[in-house]
Write a protein that holds these residues in place. Structure first.
Motif, short mmCIF file in Angstrom:
data_model
loop_
_atom_site.label_atom_id
_atom_site.label_comp_id
_atom_site.label_asym_id
_atom_site.label_seq_id
_atom_site.Cartn_x
_atom_site.Cartn_y
_atom_site.Cartn_z
N LEU A 164 25.42 66.98 12.31
CA LEU A 164 26.70 67.70 12.25
C LEU A 164 27.01 68.13 10.83
N ARG A 165 26.75 67.23 9.86
CA ARG A 165 27.05 67.57 8.47
C ARG A 165 26.23 68.77 8.02
N GLN A 168 27.92 71.74 9.38
CA GLN A 168 29.18 71.98 8.68
C GLN A 168 28.93 72.60 7.30
N VAL A 171 28.47 76.20 7.75
CA VAL A 171 29.74 76.90 7.98
C VAL A 171 30.45 77.15 6.65
N GLU A 180 30.38 82.40 10.91
CA GLU A 180 31.12 81.14 11.07
C GLU A 180 31.28 80.82 12.56
N LEU A 184 29.99 77.52 14.44
CA LEU A 184 30.95 76.60 15.08
C LEU A 184 30.54 76.33 16.53
N MET A 187 27.86 73.80 16.79
CA MET A 187 28.26 72.43 16.46
C MET A 187 28.79 71.69 17.68
N ARG A 188 29.28 72.42 18.67
CA ARG A 188 29.96 71.75 19.77
C ARG A 188 29.10 70.73 20.49
N ALA A 191 28.97 67.66 18.46
CA ALA A 191 30.26 66.97 18.47
C ALA A 191 30.46 66.20 19.77
N LEU A 192 30.09 66.81 20.88
CA LEU A 192 30.24 66.13 22.17
C LEU A 192 29.31 64.93 22.26
N ILE A 194 28.47 63.08 19.73
CA ILE A 194 29.11 62.03 18.93
C ILE A 194 30.26 61.40 19.72
N ASP B 29 34.08 68.40 6.50
CA ASP B 29 33.26 68.72 5.32
C ASP B 29 34.04 69.74 4.51
N VAL B 65 35.88 72.37 7.06
CA VAL B 65 35.65 72.49 8.49
C VAL B 65 35.82 71.10 9.10
N VAL B 69 35.34 65.16 17.09
CA VAL B 69 34.35 64.19 17.56
C VAL B 69 35.02 62.99 18.22
N GLY B 101 35.19 69.09 21.37
CA GLY B 101 34.02 69.37 20.56
C GLY B 101 34.15 70.59 19.67
#
Lengths: 362, 113
Positions: A164-165, A168, A171, A180, A184, A187-188, A191-192, A194, B29, B65, B69, B101
Motif C-alpha cells: 500500500l505504501r 501511496q 499517488v 491519481e 487510487l 489501491m482499493r 486496502a480491502l 488489510i 502517506d 493520501v 483500511v 477501501g
C-alpha cells in the motif's frame, strides 16, 4: 450480504430454515480482493444468543462494525419472512478519532481495546424460546460484548502495508488527476485486504458478553417481564501462520420466569480449519440444566459443519450432528442443515456519513 | 476526491517543526514541500522545516493520501501539528470515503507570516 438456508435434504426431522441478511451495502463493489468465508458470516450478537436463536453455539470473537443490522428468520413453516431482528452498534466507531493511529489501534491496551470493540445489541423474536416456557410472545434481547484481548497482527500485514505504501508514494508523485484516480483505484484491493487481515489476527483473543431478555406475553407491553439473563466468555486461539482456530465458550444463563426457573451452564469448544475455499468446523458444548421447573440434567451438542465458497457471493453450508436434548426440543435432537449463503457485497456496512458523502459506485 | 486546507501560521525566530497524524486507524502517506522543494516524505513526525525567521513569507505545501483500511468506519482524518511558532498550530481535516477501501487526497498550504 444475505444467507438463505434451505430445508434439509437429509432424512430426519424438519430442519431450521434460516435467512440472515446484513444491511444492504452502498454499492456492489467490484474490488479484486480475495474474500474470506468470515466476510460472509454474521457475527452472532448477544441479543440473539440470549433469545436462544443463535445459529451456532460457539463463535470466534469478532469485532463489530459501527452499525450492523442482521435479520435472522427461524421458522419451521418454510416461509422466508424474517421474524427475528437484531441491531448491533459499536458506539466508539460512531465518532471520529483524529489521534487514533493505525499502530495505536493494533497495539491498544486493555481499556482502549474494550472501547474499540464494545458493541451493544438489541434483538427481537417472535419465536418460542428453547429455555423458558413463555409462548406466543414477542421477546426482546439486549446485550453488550467486548474483546478483552484482540490478538496480534497477522504476519501478512507487514507485506500488505508495504504494498500500500508503494502505491501511496506513486499517488503523491502523480502530477495529473487522471493518474491519481487510476492509482487510487489500484489501491482499493490492497486496502480491502488489510481490512480483512484485522479478522485474521493471531494469538489469543478473549470476548466477554452479557445480555438480558424480556418477554411481552401476547404482545402486551404492560405484561413485560424480564425472562432471562446471561453472561459468557469466549477465549480463542489462532496459531501463527495457520488457518486454524480453537474457540472455547463458557456461558451461564438463568431464566427468571417463575414458571420456568432454570439455569443453564454451558461449556464447550469449537475447532475451525480453513483450506482454500473449504471451511471445516466442529463444535462440542456440554450443557447442565438446573432449576425447579422441568427436569435437571445435562445434555450435549455436537455438530460438524462444512462450508464451501463457490464464488465471492455464494457459499454452500452443511451441518450435521446432535443438538441439546432439553427444553422445547427435547427428543428432537437431530441437526441436519444444508444451505446457501448469498452475499450482496464484500464488506457491508451502513453509511453513517452526511448526505452526499455516501455514493454508489458508477 | 480531495480535501483542501489553506491557512497561515505565525512564526517567531524559533525552529518550526511539523507532525502529521493519520487518525481513525487509517493508513496514510505524505509529501512536504517548501517553496516546491521536497523537505520530507512518508510518516512525518517532528520534521524540522527551518527557523521561523527564515520561513517568514514562505509557503509550506503538504500532499497526503489517506486510505480506508479500517472496516469499522469510513471516516478518515488528518491532523497537522506545527510547533515552534506563535499561536495554535493544530489543523484538523476529515472526510468520509464513499466506498470501503477508498482513498482520499488531502492538500494543505500553510503560509508562514
Amino acid at each position: 450480504m444475505g444467507a438463505v438456508r434451505s430445508q434439509s435434504l437429509l432424512p430426519g426431522r424438519p430442519s431450521l430454515l434460516g435467512l440472515a441478511l446484513w444491511a444492504v451495502p452502498l454499492s456492489l463493489a467490484s474490488a479484486q480482493a480475495a474474500l474470506k468465508l468470515d466476510d460472509l458470516r454474521t457475527p452472532t450478537s448477544p441479543g440473539f444468543v440470549i433469545l436462544g436463536v443463535e445459529p451456532t453455539a460457539v463463535e470466534r470473537p469478532s469485532t463489530p462494525k459501527a452499525v450492523a443490522v442482521s435479520l435472522l428468520s427461524a421458522t419451521q413453516s418454510g416461509d422466508l419472512i424474517p421474524r427475528n431482528y437484531a441491531l448491533e452498534v459499536a458506539p466508539y466507531w460512531l465518532a471520529r478519532h483524529p489521534t487514533l493511529t493505525f499502530e495505536d489501534y493494533y497495539a491498544a491496551k486493555l481499556g482502549q481495546n474494550l472501547l474499540q470493540t464494545l458493541s451493544i445489541s438489541l434483538a427481537t423474536t417472535k419465536d418460542s424460546s428453547q429455555i423458558d416456557s413463555v409462548s406466543s410472545a414477542t421477546r426482546i434481547g439486549m446485550g453488550v460484548r467486548a474483546l478483552v484481548a484482540s490478538g496480534h497482527a497477522s504476519p501478512a500485514l507487514a507485506q500488505k502495508r508495504a504494498q500500500l505504501r508503494a502505491l501511496q508514494d506513486s499517488v503523491l508523485a502523480a502530477e495529473s488527476p487522471e493518474l491519481e484516480a487510476q492509482l487510487l483505484e489500484r489501491m482499493r484491493p490492497v486496502a480491502l485486504a488489510i481490512q480483512g487481515l484485522d479478522k485474521e489476527r493471531v494469538g489469543w483473543r478473549l470476548e466477554i458478553a452479557a445480555a438480558v431478555a424480556a418477554a411481552f406475553p401476547e404482545d402486551d407491553f404492560s405484561r413485560m417481564a424480564v425472562s432471562r439473563v446471561g453472561v459468557w466468555v469466549a477465549p480463542s486461539y489462532r496459531p501463527v501462520g495457520d488457518s486454524l482456530d480453537f474457540i472455547a465458550v463458557g456461558r451461564f444463563t438463568r431464566a427468571l420466569n417463575d414458571s420456568a426457573d432454570a439455569s443453564l451452564l454451558d461449556f464447550g469448544g469449537r475447532v475451525r480449519w480453513q483450506k482454500g475455499p473449504f471451511l471445516f468446523s466442529s463444535e462440542f458444548v456440554h450443557r447442565t440444566r438446573t432449576g425447579t421447573a422441568g427436569p435437571s440434567g445435562s445434555s450435549i451438542r455436537l455438530v460438524g459443519d462444512l462450508e464451501y465458497r463457490v464464488n465471492d457471493q455464494i457459499n454452500l453450508t452443511a451441518s450435521f450432528g446432535k443438538n441439546y436434548d432439553q427444553g422445547p426440543r427435547a427428543g428432537r435432537t437431530l441437526v441436519s442443515i444444508v444451505g446457501i449463503n448469498f452475499g450482496f457485497g464484500p464488506v457491508p456496512t451502513l453509511c453513517l456519513a452526511g448526505p452526499g458523502e455516501c455514493k454508489r459506485a458508477e | 476526491m480531495a480535501v483542501a486546507l489553506d491557512t497561515s501560521y505565525h512564526v517567531g525566530n524559533a525552529p518550526i517543526s511539523l507532525t502529521i497524524v493519520i487518525g481513525d486507524a487509517q493508513l496514510g502517506d505524505s509529501i512536504v514541500s517548501l517553496n516546491r522543494k521536497v523537505v520530507g516524505q512518508g510518516d512525518i513526525g517532528d520534521l524540522v522545516i527551518g527557523d521561523g525567521a527564515d520561513l517568514r513569507g514562505q509557503t509550506l505545501s503538504i500532499k497526503s493520501v489517506v486510505t480506508d483500511v479500517n472496516d469499522k468506519t469510513n471516516n478518515t482524518s488528518i491532523r497537522y501539528l506545527l510547533k515552534g511558532g506563535l499561536g495554535n498550530g493544530t489543523f484538523d481535516l476529515s472526510a468520509a470515503v464513499p466506498e470501503e477501501g477508498d482513498s482520499l487526497i488531502y492538500r494543505a498550504q500553510v503560509h508562514f507570516e
